[in-house]
Design a protein around this motif. Sequence first.
Motif, PDB file in Angstrom:
ATOM      1  N   LYS A   3       6.034 -12.379  -1.066  1.00 50.47           N
ATOM      2  CA  LYS A   3       4.708 -12.209  -1.653  1.00 50.47           C
ATOM      3  C   LYS A   3       3.824 -11.495  -0.645  1.00 50.47           C
ATOM      4  O   LYS A   3       3.742 -11.888   0.515  1.00 50.47           O
ATOM      5  CB  LYS A   3       4.106 -13.548  -2.023  1.00 50.47           C
ATOM      6  CG  LYS A   3       4.819 -14.210  -3.173  1.00 50.47           C
ATOM      7  CD  LYS A   3       4.083 -15.435  -3.629  1.00 50.47           C
ATOM      8  CE  LYS A   3       4.820 -16.031  -4.805  1.00 50.47           C
ATOM      9  NZ  LYS A   3       4.125 -17.156  -5.382  1.00 50.47           N
ATOM     10  N   ILE A   4       3.166 -10.452  -1.100  1.00 46.94           N
ATOM     11  CA  ILE A   4       2.305  -9.668  -0.229  1.00 46.94           C
ATOM     12  C   ILE A   4       0.854  -9.997  -0.560  1.00 46.94           C
ATOM     13  O   ILE A   4       0.401  -9.788  -1.687  1.00 46.94           O
ATOM     14  CB  ILE A   4       2.560  -8.162  -0.409  1.00 46.94           C
ATOM     15  CG1 ILE A   4       4.016  -7.846  -0.082  1.00 46.94           C
ATOM     16  CG2 ILE A   4       1.610  -7.354   0.453  1.00 46.94           C
ATOM     17  CD1 ILE A   4       4.434  -6.440  -0.419  1.00 46.94           C
ATOM     18  N   THR A   5       0.149 -10.529   0.439  1.00 48.06           N
ATOM     19  CA  THR A   5      -1.269 -10.843   0.264  1.00 48.06           C
ATOM     20  C   THR A   5      -2.020 -10.480   1.536  1.00 48.06           C
ATOM     21  O   THR A   5      -1.438 -10.313   2.596  1.00 48.06           O
ATOM     22  CB  THR A   5      -1.500 -12.343  -0.032  1.00 48.06           C
ATOM     23  OG1 THR A   5      -1.008 -13.104   1.060  1.00 48.06           O
ATOM     24  CG2 THR A   5      -0.822 -12.777  -1.315  1.00 48.06           C
ATOM     25  N   PHE A   6      -3.321 -10.385   1.411  1.00 45.96           N
ATOM     26  CA  PHE A   6      -4.213 -10.189   2.545  1.00 45.96           C
ATOM     27  C   PHE A   6      -5.286 -11.250   2.432  1.00 45.96           C
ATOM     28  O   PHE A   6      -6.080 -11.231   1.491  1.00 45.96           O
ATOM     29  CB  PHE A   6      -4.837  -8.786   2.523  1.00 45.96           C
ATOM     30  CG  PHE A   6      -5.782  -8.545   3.658  1.00 45.96           C
ATOM     31  CD1 PHE A   6      -5.296  -8.203   4.905  1.00 45.96           C
ATOM     32  CD2 PHE A   6      -7.146  -8.662   3.471  1.00 45.96           C
ATOM     33  CE1 PHE A   6      -6.171  -7.985   5.960  1.00 45.96           C
ATOM     34  CE2 PHE A   6      -8.029  -8.439   4.519  1.00 45.96           C
ATOM     35  CZ  PHE A   6      -7.540  -8.097   5.773  1.00 45.96           C
ATOM     36  N   ARG A   7      -5.246 -12.216   3.327  1.00 46.25           N
ATOM     37  CA  ARG A   7      -6.209 -13.325   3.305  1.00 46.25           C
ATOM     38  C   ARG A   7      -6.249 -14.017   1.944  1.00 46.25           C
ATOM     39  O   ARG A   7      -7.312 -14.184   1.347  1.00 46.25           O
ATOM     40  CB  ARG A   7      -7.585 -12.851   3.703  1.00 46.25           C
ATOM     41  CG  ARG A   7      -7.638 -12.337   5.116  1.00 46.25           C
ATOM     42  CD  ARG A   7      -9.019 -12.013   5.522  1.00 46.25           C
ATOM     43  NE  ARG A   7      -8.985 -11.455   6.859  1.00 46.25           N
ATOM     44  CZ  ARG A   7     -10.007 -10.891   7.436  1.00 46.25           C
ATOM     45  NH1 ARG A   7     -11.151 -10.819   6.810  1.00 46.25           N
ATOM     46  NH2 ARG A   7      -9.899 -10.395   8.649  1.00 46.25           N
ATOM     47  N   GLU A   8      -5.078 -14.350   1.462  1.00 43.04           N
ATOM     48  CA  GLU A   8      -4.941 -15.057   0.187  1.00 43.04           C
ATOM     49  C   GLU A   8      -5.295 -14.197  -1.034  1.00 43.04           C
ATOM     50  O   GLU A   8      -5.420 -14.705  -2.137  1.00 43.04           O
ATOM     51  CB  GLU A   8      -5.789 -16.341   0.158  1.00 43.04           C
ATOM     52  CG  GLU A   8      -5.572 -17.271   1.333  1.00 43.04           C
ATOM     53  CD  GLU A   8      -4.153 -17.790   1.429  1.00 43.04           C
ATOM     54  OE1 GLU A   8      -3.577 -18.144   0.394  1.00 43.04           O
ATOM     55  OE2 GLU A   8      -3.621 -17.831   2.558  1.00 43.04           O
ATOM     56  N   ARG A   9      -5.483 -12.909  -0.847  1.00 41.67           N
ATOM     57  CA  ARG A   9      -5.827 -12.010  -1.949  1.00 41.67           C
ATOM     58  C   ARG A   9      -4.639 -11.129  -2.277  1.00 41.67           C
ATOM     59  O   ARG A   9      -3.943 -10.670  -1.392  1.00 41.67           O
ATOM     60  CB  ARG A   9      -6.997 -11.097  -1.562  1.00 41.67           C
ATOM     61  CG  ARG A   9      -8.259 -11.825  -1.248  1.00 41.67           C
ATOM     62  CD  ARG A   9      -9.244 -10.845  -0.672  1.00 41.67           C
ATOM     63  NE  ARG A   9     -10.486 -11.512  -0.355  1.00 41.67           N
ATOM     64  CZ  ARG A   9     -11.664 -11.006  -0.622  1.00 41.67           C
ATOM     65  NH1 ARG A   9     -11.775  -9.822  -1.176  1.00 41.67           N
ATOM     66  NH2 ARG A   9     -12.749 -11.665  -0.304  1.00 41.67           N
ATOM     67  N   LYS A  10      -4.483 -10.852  -3.545  1.00 35.57           N
ATOM     68  CA  LYS A  10      -3.421  -9.931  -3.961  1.00 35.57           C
ATOM     69  C   LYS A  10      -3.903  -8.486  -3.950  1.00 35.57           C
ATOM     70  O   LYS A  10      -3.104  -7.561  -4.036  1.00 35.57           O
ATOM     71  CB  LYS A  10      -2.899 -10.313  -5.339  1.00 35.57           C
ATOM     72  CG  LYS A  10      -2.110 -11.604  -5.297  1.00 35.57           C
ATOM     73  CD  LYS A  10      -1.286 -11.765  -6.526  1.00 35.57           C
ATOM     74  CE  LYS A  10      -0.435 -13.011  -6.382  1.00 35.57           C
ATOM     75  NZ  LYS A  10       0.510 -13.160  -7.459  1.00 35.57           N
ATOM     76  N   ASN A  11      -5.227  -8.285  -3.881  1.00 36.08           N
ATOM     77  CA  ASN A  11      -5.774  -6.932  -3.760  1.00 36.08           C
ATOM     78  C   ASN A  11      -7.084  -7.010  -2.983  1.00 36.08           C
ATOM     79  O   ASN A  11      -7.608  -8.091  -2.753  1.00 36.08           O
ATOM     80  CB  ASN A  11      -5.966  -6.269  -5.130  1.00 36.08           C
ATOM     81  CG  ASN A  11      -7.076  -6.900  -5.940  1.00 36.08           C
ATOM     82  OD1 ASN A  11      -8.247  -6.775  -5.607  1.00 36.08           O
ATOM     83  ND2 ASN A  11      -6.719  -7.586  -7.019  1.00 36.08           N
ATOM     84  N   ILE A  12      -7.610  -5.850  -2.602  1.00 34.28           N
ATOM     85  CA  ILE A  12      -8.848  -5.828  -1.821  1.00 34.28           C
ATOM     86  C   ILE A  12     -10.007  -5.184  -2.570  1.00 34.28           C
ATOM     87  O   ILE A  12     -11.078  -5.003  -2.001  1.00 34.28           O
ATOM     88  CB  ILE A  12      -8.635  -5.124  -0.464  1.00 34.28           C
ATOM     89  CG1 ILE A  12      -8.166  -3.694  -0.660  1.00 34.28           C
ATOM     90  CG2 ILE A  12      -7.688  -5.931   0.408  1.00 34.28           C
ATOM     91  CD1 ILE A  12      -8.119  -2.871   0.626  1.00 34.28           C
ATOM     92  N   ILE A  13      -9.803  -4.860  -3.839  1.00 33.48           N
ATOM     93  CA  ILE A  13     -10.880  -4.186  -4.585  1.00 33.48           C
ATOM     94  C   ILE A  13     -11.428  -4.999  -5.748  1.00 33.48           C
ATOM     95  O   ILE A  13     -12.364  -4.571  -6.407  1.00 33.48           O
ATOM     96  CB  ILE A  13     -10.432  -2.807  -5.116  1.00 33.48           C
ATOM     97  CG1 ILE A  13      -9.345  -2.962  -6.185  1.00 33.48           C
ATOM     98  CG2 ILE A  13     -10.019  -1.888  -3.978  1.00 33.48           C
ATOM     99  CD1 ILE A  13      -9.185  -1.744  -7.069  1.00 33.48           C
TER     100      ILE A  13
END
Length: 89
Positions: A3-13
């Motif tokens: 699973k790819i996330t950034f700070r528990e987010r699946k997207n940044i927009i």
Amino acid sequence: MKKITFRERKNIIGESLQKIRQSKNISQSQLSAKMQVLGVNIDQQMISKIEKNMRQVTDYEFACFCKCLEVKADDLLKDFYDMISSDNN
């Protein structure tokens, strides 16, 4: 599958997408229709999931969101830039 996330987010927009869409008085369904005209198979529920950070966004979806909302990429990425800038301070 990883699973790819950034700070528990699946997207940044997601948050920016929602703010910009609402500021232009465009519904999720209307945005979906505009995206479909560009050949992007995305429905209202998918846009809702993107805005709630429950779905990843592909590069071509990102580019088409910019076109449909008549904004620059930096506009959709503003919240992300602000977030990472505050980390460095």
